[in-house]
Scaffold this motif. Structure first.
Motif, PDB file in Angstrom:
ATOM      1  N   GLN A   1       0.829  -1.201   0.000  1.00 58.29           N
ATOM      2  CA  GLN A   1       0.000   0.000   0.000  1.00 58.29           C
ATOM      3  C   GLN A   1       0.868   1.256   0.000  1.00 58.29           C
ATOM      4  O   GLN A   1       0.594   2.219  -0.722  1.00 58.29           O
ATOM      5  N   THR A   2       1.921   1.237   0.783  1.00 52.43           N
ATOM      6  CA  THR A   2       2.844   2.379   0.830  1.00 52.43           C
ATOM      7  C   THR A   2       3.493   2.601  -0.527  1.00 52.43           C
ATOM      8  O   THR A   2       3.643   3.740  -0.997  1.00 52.43           O
ATOM      9  N   ARG A   3       3.893   1.517  -1.168  1.00 48.40           N
ATOM     10  CA  ARG A   3       4.522   1.631  -2.489  1.00 48.40           C
ATOM     11  C   ARG A   3       3.570   2.225  -3.510  1.00 48.40           C
ATOM     12  O   ARG A   3       3.940   3.093  -4.306  1.00 48.40           O
ATOM     13  N   LEU A   4       2.313   1.783  -3.479  1.00 45.32           N
ATOM     14  CA  LEU A   4       1.325   2.293  -4.426  1.00 45.32           C
ATOM     15  C   LEU A   4       1.016   3.764  -4.177  1.00 45.32           C
ATOM     16  O   LEU A   4       0.843   4.547  -5.119  1.00 45.32           O
ATOM     17  N   GLU A   5       0.958   4.160  -2.919  1.00 45.57           N
ATOM     18  CA  GLU A   5       0.725   5.569  -2.597  1.00 45.57           C
ATOM     19  C   GLU A   5       1.880   6.433  -3.095  1.00 45.57           C
ATOM     20  O   GLU A   5       1.668   7.526  -3.634  1.00 45.57           O
ATOM     21  N   ARG A   6       3.094   5.937  -2.920  1.00 42.55           N
ATOM     22  CA  ARG A   6       4.264   6.676  -3.393  1.00 42.55           C
ATOM     23  C   ARG A   6       4.264   6.781  -4.914  1.00 42.55           C
ATOM     24  O   ARG A   6       4.590   7.836  -5.484  1.00 42.55           O
ATOM     25  N   ARG A   7       3.846   5.710  -5.566  1.00 35.95           N
ATOM     26  CA  ARG A   7       3.785   5.718  -7.026  1.00 35.95           C
ATOM     27  C   ARG A   7       2.759   6.733  -7.522  1.00 35.95           C
ATOM     28  O   ARG A   7       2.990   7.451  -8.492  1.00 35.95           O
ATOM     29  N   LEU A   8       1.612   6.794  -6.857  1.00 39.32           N
ATOM     30  CA  LEU A   8       0.585   7.749  -7.245  1.00 39.32           C
ATOM     31  C   LEU A   8       1.070   9.183  -7.064  1.00 39.32           C
ATOM     32  O   LEU A   8       0.811  10.051  -7.904  1.00 39.32           O
ATOM     33  N   GLN A   9       1.784   9.426  -5.978  1.00 43.52           N
ATOM     34  CA  GLN A   9       2.303  10.773  -5.734  1.00 43.52           C
ATOM     35  C   GLN A   9       3.309  11.186  -6.809  1.00 43.52           C
ATOM     36  O   GLN A   9       3.328  12.340  -7.255  1.00 43.52           O
ATOM     37  N   ARG A  10       4.120  10.251  -7.235  1.00 45.40           N
ATOM     38  CA  ARG A  10       5.156  10.568  -8.230  1.00 45.40           C
ATOM     39  C   ARG A  10       4.606  10.735  -9.627  1.00 45.40           C
ATOM     40  O   ARG A  10       5.054  11.607 -10.381  1.00 45.40           O
ATOM     41  N   PHE A  11       3.635   9.893  -9.985  1.00 47.60           N
ATOM     42  CA  PHE A  11       3.224   9.822 -11.384  1.00 47.60           C
ATOM     43  C   PHE A  11       1.772  10.225 -11.635  1.00 47.60           C
ATOM     44  O   PHE A  11       1.312  10.197 -12.769  1.00 47.60           O
ATOM     45  N   GLY A  12       1.048  10.602 -10.586  1.00 49.32           N
ATOM     46  CA  GLY A  12      -0.379  10.847 -10.716  1.00 49.32           C
ATOM     47  C   GLY A  12      -0.747  11.961 -11.679  1.00 49.32           C
ATOM     48  O   GLY A  12      -1.851  11.959 -12.236  1.00 49.32           O
ATOM     49  N   THR A  13       0.133  12.901 -11.888  1.00 48.56           N
ATOM     50  CA  THR A  13      -0.172  14.015 -12.788  1.00 48.56           C
ATOM     51  C   THR A  13       0.394  13.810 -14.191  1.00 48.56           C
ATOM     52  O   THR A  13       0.213  14.679 -15.049  1.00 48.56           O
ATOM     53  N   ALA A  14       1.056  12.689 -14.439  1.00 43.09           N
ATOM     54  CA  ALA A  14       1.649  12.437 -15.754  1.00 43.09           C
ATOM     55  C   ALA A  14       0.556  12.281 -16.800  1.00 43.09           C
ATOM     56  O   ALA A  14      -0.471  11.650 -16.562  1.00 43.09           O
ATOM     57  N   GLY A  15       0.774  12.870 -17.971  1.00 44.51           N
ATOM     58  CA  GLY A  15      -0.208  12.798 -19.028  1.00 44.51           C
ATOM     59  C   GLY A  15      -0.036  11.622 -19.958  1.00 44.51           C
ATOM     60  O   GLY A  15      -0.932  11.305 -20.739  1.00 44.51           O
ATOM     61  N   ASP A  16       1.105  10.946 -19.877  1.00 42.02           N
ATOM     62  CA  ASP A  16       1.391   9.837 -20.779  1.00 42.02           C
ATOM     63  C   ASP A  16       2.444   8.954 -20.135  1.00 42.02           C
ATOM     64  O   ASP A  16       3.226   9.409 -19.291  1.00 42.02           O
ATOM     65  N   ALA A  17       2.467   7.695 -20.551  1.00 41.63           N
ATOM     66  CA  ALA A  17       3.450   6.766 -19.997  1.00 41.63           C
ATOM     67  C   ALA A  17       4.877   7.236 -20.223  1.00 41.63           C
ATOM     68  O   ALA A  17       5.759   7.009 -19.381  1.00 41.63           O
ATOM     69  N   VAL A  18       5.123   7.900 -21.337  1.00 43.18           N
ATOM     70  CA  VAL A  18       6.483   8.378 -21.632  1.00 43.18           C
ATOM     71  C   VAL A  18       6.963   9.328 -20.552  1.00 43.18           C
ATOM     72  O   VAL A  18       8.146   9.316 -20.173  1.00 43.18           O
ATOM     73  N   GLU A  19       6.060  10.151 -20.013  1.00 40.67           N
ATOM     74  CA  GLU A  19       6.435  11.059 -18.930  1.00 40.67           C
ATOM     75  C   GLU A  19       6.849  10.277 -17.687  1.00 40.67           C
ATOM     76  O   GLU A  19       7.775  10.672 -16.972  1.00 40.67           O
ATOM     77  N   ILE A  20       6.148   9.181 -17.425  1.00 37.00           N
ATOM     78  CA  ILE A  20       6.488   8.345 -16.277  1.00 37.00           C
ATOM     79  C   ILE A  20       7.857   7.713 -16.474  1.00 37.00           C
ATOM     80  O   ILE A  20       8.699   7.705 -15.563  1.00 37.00           O
ATOM     81  N   TRP A  21       8.112   7.206 -17.669  1.00 36.84           N
ATOM     82  CA  TRP A  21       9.410   6.577 -17.936  1.00 36.84           C
ATOM     83  C   TRP A  21      10.538   7.595 -17.792  1.00 36.84           C
ATOM     84  O   TRP A  21      11.616   7.274 -17.303  1.00 36.84           O
ATOM     85  N   GLN A  22      10.277   8.811 -18.233  1.00 34.76           N
ATOM     86  CA  GLN A  22      11.287   9.866 -18.108  1.00 34.76           C
ATOM     87  C   GLN A  22      11.554  10.176 -16.638  1.00 34.76           C
ATOM     88  O   GLN A  22      12.706  10.341 -16.227  1.00 34.76           O
ATOM     89  N   THR A  23      10.495  10.234 -15.836  1.00 31.21           N
ATOM     90  CA  THR A  23      10.645  10.482 -14.409  1.00 31.21           C
ATOM     91  C   THR A  23      11.422   9.366 -13.727  1.00 31.21           C
ATOM     92  O   THR A  23      12.195   9.603 -12.790  1.00 31.21           O
ATOM     93  N   LEU A  24      11.240   8.146 -14.215  1.00 30.34           N
ATOM     94  CA  LEU A  24      11.966   7.005 -13.662  1.00 30.34           C
ATOM     95  C   LEU A  24      13.451   7.019 -14.028  1.00 30.34           C
ATOM     96  O   LEU A  24      14.226   6.238 -13.481  1.00 30.34           O
ATOM     97  N   GLY A  25      13.806   7.890 -14.959  1.00 28.72           N
ATOM     98  CA  GLY A  25      15.208   7.956 -15.363  1.00 28.72           C
ATOM     99  C   GLY A  25      15.567   7.012 -16.480  1.00 28.72           C
ATOM    100  O   GLY A  25      16.751   6.718 -16.687  1.00 28.72           O
ATOM    101  N   VAL A  26      14.554   6.541 -17.222  1.00 30.12           N
ATOM    102  CA  VAL A  26      14.824   5.663 -18.359  1.00 30.12           C
ATOM    103  C   VAL A  26      15.502   6.463 -19.460  1.00 30.12           C
ATOM    104  O   VAL A  26      15.033   7.537 -19.847  1.00 30.12           O
ATOM    105  N   ASP A  27      16.611   5.963 -19.963  1.00 29.34           N
ATOM    106  CA  ASP A  27      17.334   6.627 -21.039  1.00 29.34           C
ATOM    107  C   ASP A  27      16.532   6.529 -22.337  1.00 29.34           C
ATOM    108  O   ASP A  27      16.055   5.448 -22.697  1.00 29.34           O
ATOM    109  N   GLN A  28      16.343   7.648 -23.019  1.00 34.52           N
ATOM    110  CA  GLN A  28      15.594   7.718 -24.276  1.00 34.52           C
ATOM    111  C   GLN A  28      14.223   7.034 -24.141  1.00 34.52           C
ATOM    112  O   GLN A  28      13.924   6.045 -24.821  1.00 34.52           O
ATOM    113  N   PRO A  29      13.367   7.571 -23.291  1.00 32.23           N
ATOM    114  CA  PRO A  29      12.081   6.934 -23.006  1.00 32.23           C
ATOM    115  C   PRO A  29      11.183   6.781 -24.230  1.00 32.23           C
ATOM    116  O   PRO A  29      10.389   5.831 -24.293  1.00 32.23           O
ATOM    117  N   THR A  30      11.273   7.668 -25.190  1.00 33.26           N
ATOM    118  CA  THR A  30      10.419   7.555 -26.376  1.00 33.26           C
ATOM    119  C   THR A  30      10.759   6.336 -27.220  1.00 33.26           C
ATOM    120  O   THR A  30       9.956   5.917 -28.061  1.00 33.26           O
TER     121      THR A  30
END
Length: 304
Positions: free
Chosen positions: A251-280
């Motif tokens: 539950q704690t992990r899911l809450e943290r995930r929502l806080q980090r990514f809840g406002t992202a408009g697309d999965a690519v934004e989430i991947w970029q936030t995660l630090g994925v190199d060349q997310p597109t």
């Protein structure tokens, strides 16, 4: 390594039927079906709507051996009513999970479902609740419940809820997972919110790569039966608890995930936030390259 069937190496998990997936997954010749074709346990509700019935009601259950070890197996048939849950379909899976406790055997669930049948809505929803309870009860006794997702129908609706409480999940890129399917979102929120015909959008939002990156799946594999088999063997070697502490951590992990990514408009934004190199580039990467990118991302512990 225990022998496998001849077509396991080349068989596409996505293209295969439920029985083909089972035959390719377990040791050659080891599977024995419960409630087989001769018993014809069909839905009592579909004929009311002039809908075709199927002798197994869209799910195959039985026992076999995986790398020599006994396992119970359930495989949904996505080609029949989208693998949807109804009364008989759900009862077969519930019964298998309860048998797992009696036999003290691990379970493999091959998901391929669009959710609950609208024609059996009440019975289907009740089945989902019973299955989830049976999964938790089995896990609390130490039984491992491993889900495998990579079929045509994906894993939607109540199926995704069941998958979410499995011990471990194995997915391929084709393994879409979501509580609401693309068409459901579009119908309720409009095409501006989600265009169900945009396959690229569907796959990067609900597909196996995205689910793996955000911690919604434990193992990512190629669309190959042999890859799923190897991953299942490895998954059953990992033991895990299912108690209040584990649930609180999740539950704690899911809450943290929502806080980090809840406002992202697309999965690519989430991947970029995660630090994925060349997310597109993620959607087009082959499996080995994708896994290197995924495992090298920053803040991986926040996602998984």
């Amino acid at each position: 390594m225990t022998a496998v069937t001849a077509n396991t190496v080349s068989l596409s998990w996505y293209e295969a039927s439920a029985r083909q997936r089972i035959d390719a997954l377990v040791d050659a010749g080891s599977f024995s079906e419960f409630i087989g074709p001769e018993l014809r346990e069909t839905s009592p509700h579909l004929s009311i709507f002039d809908l075709p019935e199927q002798f197994d009601d869209g799910i195959v259950i039985g026992r076999g051996r995986l790398d020599g070890a006994p396992v119970l197996v359930a495989a949904q048939e996505g080609r029949f009513m989208g693998g949807a849950f109804g009364e008989v379909h759900g009862a077969k899976l519930t019964g298998l999970l309860r048998a797992a406790r009696t036999l003290n055997q691990n379970v493999l669930i091959l998901f391929d479902t669009g959710g609950v049948r609208l024609q059996e809505a009440n019975a289907g929803e009740l089945a989902i609740a019973e299955i989830m309870r049976a999964v938790v009860e089995a896990r609390r006794t130490g039984i491992q419940i491993v889900g495998l997702i990579g079929g045509r129908a994906g894993c939607y609706g109540g199926g995704s809820l069941i998958a979410g409480i499995c011990s471990r999940l194995i997915v391929s890129e084709q393994g879409r997972i979501s509580v609401s399917g693309p068409e459901v979102i579009e119908t309720n929120k409009g095409i501006e919110e989600f265009d169900s015909r945009d396959r690229a959008l569907v796959w990067r939002t609900m597909g196996g790569k995205h689910r793996y990156l955000i911690g919604g799946a434990d193992t990512f594999v190629d669309d190959a039966a042999l890859a799923f088999r190897h991953a299942a063997i490895d998954a059953l070697k990992i033991t895990g608890r299912c108690d209040a502490a584990v649930l609180e951590n999740e539950q704690t992990r899911l809450e943290r995930r929502l806080q980090r990514f809840g406002t992202a408009g697309d999965a690519v934004e989430i991947w970029q936030t995660l630090g994925v190199d060349q997310p597109t580039e993620i959607p087009g990467l082959p499996t080995e390259t994708f896994l290197r990118a995924a495992n090298n991302r920053e803040n991986a512990d926040d996602a998984r």
